[in-house]
Design a protein around this motif. Structure first.
Motif, mmCIF file in Angstrom:
data_model
loop_
_atom_site.group_PDB
_atom_site.id
_atom_site.type_symbol
_atom_site.label_atom_id
_atom_site.label_comp_id
_atom_site.label_asym_id
_atom_site.label_seq_id
_atom_site.Cartn_x
_atom_site.Cartn_y
_atom_site.Cartn_z
ATOM 1 N N ARG A 37 37.636 4.448 4.000
ATOM 2 C CA ARG A 37 38.981 4.071 4.450
ATOM 3 C C ARG A 37 39.533 2.924 3.598
ATOM 4 O O ARG A 37 40.712 2.892 3.263
ATOM 5 C CB ARG A 37 38.946 3.640 5.928
ATOM 6 C CG ARG A 37 38.798 4.803 6.878
ATOM 7 C CD ARG A 37 38.559 4.344 8.318
ATOM 8 N NE ARG A 37 38.438 5.499 9.180
ATOM 9 C CZ ARG A 37 39.453 6.103 9.789
ATOM 10 N NH1 ARG A 37 40.665 5.595 9.696
ATOM 11 N NH2 ARG A 37 39.273 7.177 10.527
ATOM 12 N N ARG A 106 31.933 8.501 -4.149
ATOM 13 C CA ARG A 106 30.698 8.564 -3.352
ATOM 14 C C ARG A 106 29.572 7.806 -4.064
ATOM 15 O O ARG A 106 28.813 7.077 -3.432
ATOM 16 C CB ARG A 106 30.284 10.012 -3.082
ATOM 17 C CG ARG A 106 31.390 10.860 -2.472
ATOM 18 C CD ARG A 106 30.848 12.066 -1.748
ATOM 19 N NE ARG A 106 30.152 11.679 -0.538
ATOM 20 C CZ ARG A 106 30.743 11.426 0.621
ATOM 21 N NH1 ARG A 106 32.038 11.559 0.768
ATOM 22 N NH2 ARG A 106 30.031 11.049 1.658
ATOM 23 N N ARG A 127 29.088 11.014 7.347
ATOM 24 C CA ARG A 127 29.099 12.474 7.208
ATOM 25 C C ARG A 127 27.844 12.970 6.477
ATOM 26 O O ARG A 127 27.429 14.094 6.648
ATOM 27 C CB ARG A 127 30.321 12.927 6.382
ATOM 28 C CG ARG A 127 31.664 12.485 6.921
ATOM 29 C CD ARG A 127 31.970 13.170 8.235
ATOM 30 N NE ARG A 127 33.334 12.915 8.711
ATOM 31 C CZ ARG A 127 33.770 11.768 9.200
ATOM 32 N NH1 ARG A 127 32.944 10.737 9.280
ATOM 33 N NH2 ARG A 127 35.005 11.643 9.635
ATOM 34 N N ASP A 128 27.289 12.093 5.607
ATOM 35 C CA ASP A 128 26.197 12.514 4.716
ATOM 36 C C ASP A 128 25.021 11.548 4.792
ATOM 37 O O ASP A 128 24.261 11.416 3.852
ATOM 38 C CB ASP A 128 26.714 12.541 3.269
ATOM 39 C CG ASP A 128 27.176 11.155 2.801
ATOM 40 O OD1 ASP A 128 27.517 10.311 3.666
ATOM 41 O OD2 ASP A 128 27.158 10.896 1.587
ATOM 42 N N ARG A 177 41.122 17.623 8.416
ATOM 43 C CA ARG A 177 40.119 16.668 7.934
ATOM 44 C C ARG A 177 38.719 17.306 7.972
ATOM 45 O O ARG A 177 37.930 17.151 7.041
ATOM 46 C CB ARG A 177 40.166 15.409 8.803
ATOM 47 C CG ARG A 177 39.754 14.157 8.068
ATOM 48 C CD ARG A 177 40.627 12.982 8.373
ATOM 49 N NE ARG A 177 40.467 12.415 9.710
ATOM 50 C CZ ARG A 177 39.552 11.500 10.032
ATOM 51 N NH1 ARG A 177 38.680 11.081 9.139
ATOM 52 N NH2 ARG A 177 39.530 10.985 11.232
ATOM 53 N N ARG A 184 34.142 20.121 0.722
ATOM 54 C CA ARG A 184 34.068 19.443 -0.584
ATOM 55 C C ARG A 184 32.714 19.758 -1.235
ATOM 56 O O ARG A 184 31.731 20.040 -0.529
ATOM 57 C CB ARG A 184 34.273 17.939 -0.403
ATOM 58 C CG ARG A 184 33.155 17.280 0.339
ATOM 59 C CD ARG A 184 33.346 15.777 0.419
ATOM 60 N NE ARG A 184 32.282 15.219 1.208
ATOM 61 C CZ ARG A 184 32.447 14.371 2.212
ATOM 62 N NH1 ARG A 184 33.644 13.952 2.556
ATOM 63 N NH2 ARG A 184 31.407 13.904 2.862
HETATM 64 O O1 DC Z 1 34.281 8.278 10.079
HETATM 65 P P1 DC Z 1 35.737 8.091 9.615
HETATM 66 O O2 DC Z 1 36.680 9.012 10.322
HETATM 67 O O3 DC Z 1 36.170 6.668 9.663
HETATM 68 O O4 DC Z 1 35.706 8.522 8.067
HETATM 69 C C1 DC Z 1 36.873 8.585 7.289
HETATM 70 C C2 DC Z 1 36.697 9.616 6.179
HETATM 71 O O5 DC Z 1 35.702 9.159 5.259
HETATM 72 C C3 DC Z 1 36.217 10.986 6.632
HETATM 73 O O6 DC Z 1 37.284 11.907 6.825
HETATM 74 C C4 DC Z 1 35.304 11.463 5.547
HETATM 75 C C5 DC Z 1 34.896 10.227 4.820
HETATM 76 N N1 DC Z 1 33.478 9.874 5.013
HETATM 77 C C6 DC Z 1 32.566 10.478 4.179
HETATM 78 O O7 DC Z 1 32.937 11.337 3.391
HETATM 79 N N2 DC Z 1 31.254 10.114 4.251
HETATM 80 C C7 DC Z 1 30.835 9.205 5.137
HETATM 81 N N3 DC Z 1 29.540 8.866 5.165
HETATM 82 C C8 DC Z 1 31.761 8.592 6.015
HETATM 83 C C9 DC Z 1 33.086 8.970 5.936
#
Ligand code: DC
Length: 221
Positions: A37, A106, A127-128, A177, A184
């Motif tokens: 963010r 990343r 997410r990962d 989203r 991706r």
């Molecule tokens: O958890 P969040 O909604 O605050 O995350 C915002 C964006 O960041 C989410 O749409 C994908 C990305 N994100 C990511 O790709 N890998 C992560 N470990 C955390 C978030």
């Protein structure tokens, strides 16, 4: 050091649940979405289209991102300004999702995230985390819920803050989203093979927290 990874789609309650579980276990809670963010916000501030890889990559060497703990709470700093509140808008959510698809973004955040787990007991959400950031995590949880229930929770959260959101557009944003995050090429959102999946569609917040904490305690026995 002990590491707990909690991954899942937007709005599944990861941050509230992970924060509560961390407080109960005495672990540090790290919200990795806040890092993406903050990069999204920096691109917005610079007037850059977050999908434009060629323009986003140079931003990484122009900005300073810090994650600090103040009174036990994670705060995000962009060029020494506390942006913890500014990164919570819907516009920044979508920008974060876009910049997070860029492999250089990343890679830029990877060591920063791993560094925290080297020196602290952590619960990290994202997410990962279970698949890429901490593949050796002691506990991996994949927290999910139907897109409709995630949109409804978001709608009610906004209402509580006195903000009149539009349910249909919140739902569309969540679907968009999810699609970005799952399709991706680099580190897509998916459950690690050894993750425990918890679906909170039919659970209230308290039940979700209890179920996550009980999985963690069981695994750490
Ligand atoms: O958890 P969040 O909604 O605050 O995350 C915002 C964006 O960041 C989410 O749409 C994908 C990305 N994100 C990511 O790709 N890998 C992560 N470990 C955390 C978030």
């Amino acid at each position: 050091m002990v590491a707990v990874a909690i991954d899942g789609p937007a709005g599944a309650g990861k941050s509230t649940i992970a924060r509560t579980a961390a407080a109960e276990l005495g672990f540090i809670y790290i919200d990795t979405g806040a890092l993406y963010r903050t990069i999204g916000l920096s691109c917005i501030n610079k007037g850059i289209d977050c999908s434009d890889t060629e323009k986003v990559i140079p931003v990484l060497s122009q900005i300073k991102i810090d994650l600090k703990f103040i009174d036990g709470e994670q705060r995000m700093f962009l060029d020494d300004e506390d942006v913890s509140g500014l990164i919570r808008t819907e516009e920044v959510s979508m920008s974060a999702s876009k910049v997070s698809a860029i492999p250089e973004v990343r890679a830029y955040l990877l060591e920063l995230q791993r560094g925290f787990a080297k020196t602290n007991n952590v619960i990290m959400d994202g997410r990962d985390i279970g698949t890429v950031v901490l593949p050796g995590a002691d506990v991996k949880i994949f927290l999910t819920a139907s897109s409709e229930s995630r949109a409804m929770r978001r709608f009610l959260q906004l209402k509580e803050k006195g903000i009149d959101g539009d349910y249909d557009s919140i739902l569309q944003d969540i679907i968009k989203r999810d699609h970005n995050d799952m399709t991706r090429e680099t580190a897509p959102l998916k459950a690690a093979d050894d993750a425990v999946t918890i679906d909170t569609t039919e659970l209230d917040l308290l039940q979700s927290i209890e179920s996550v904490i009980s999985v963690i305690k069981e695994r750490l026995k």
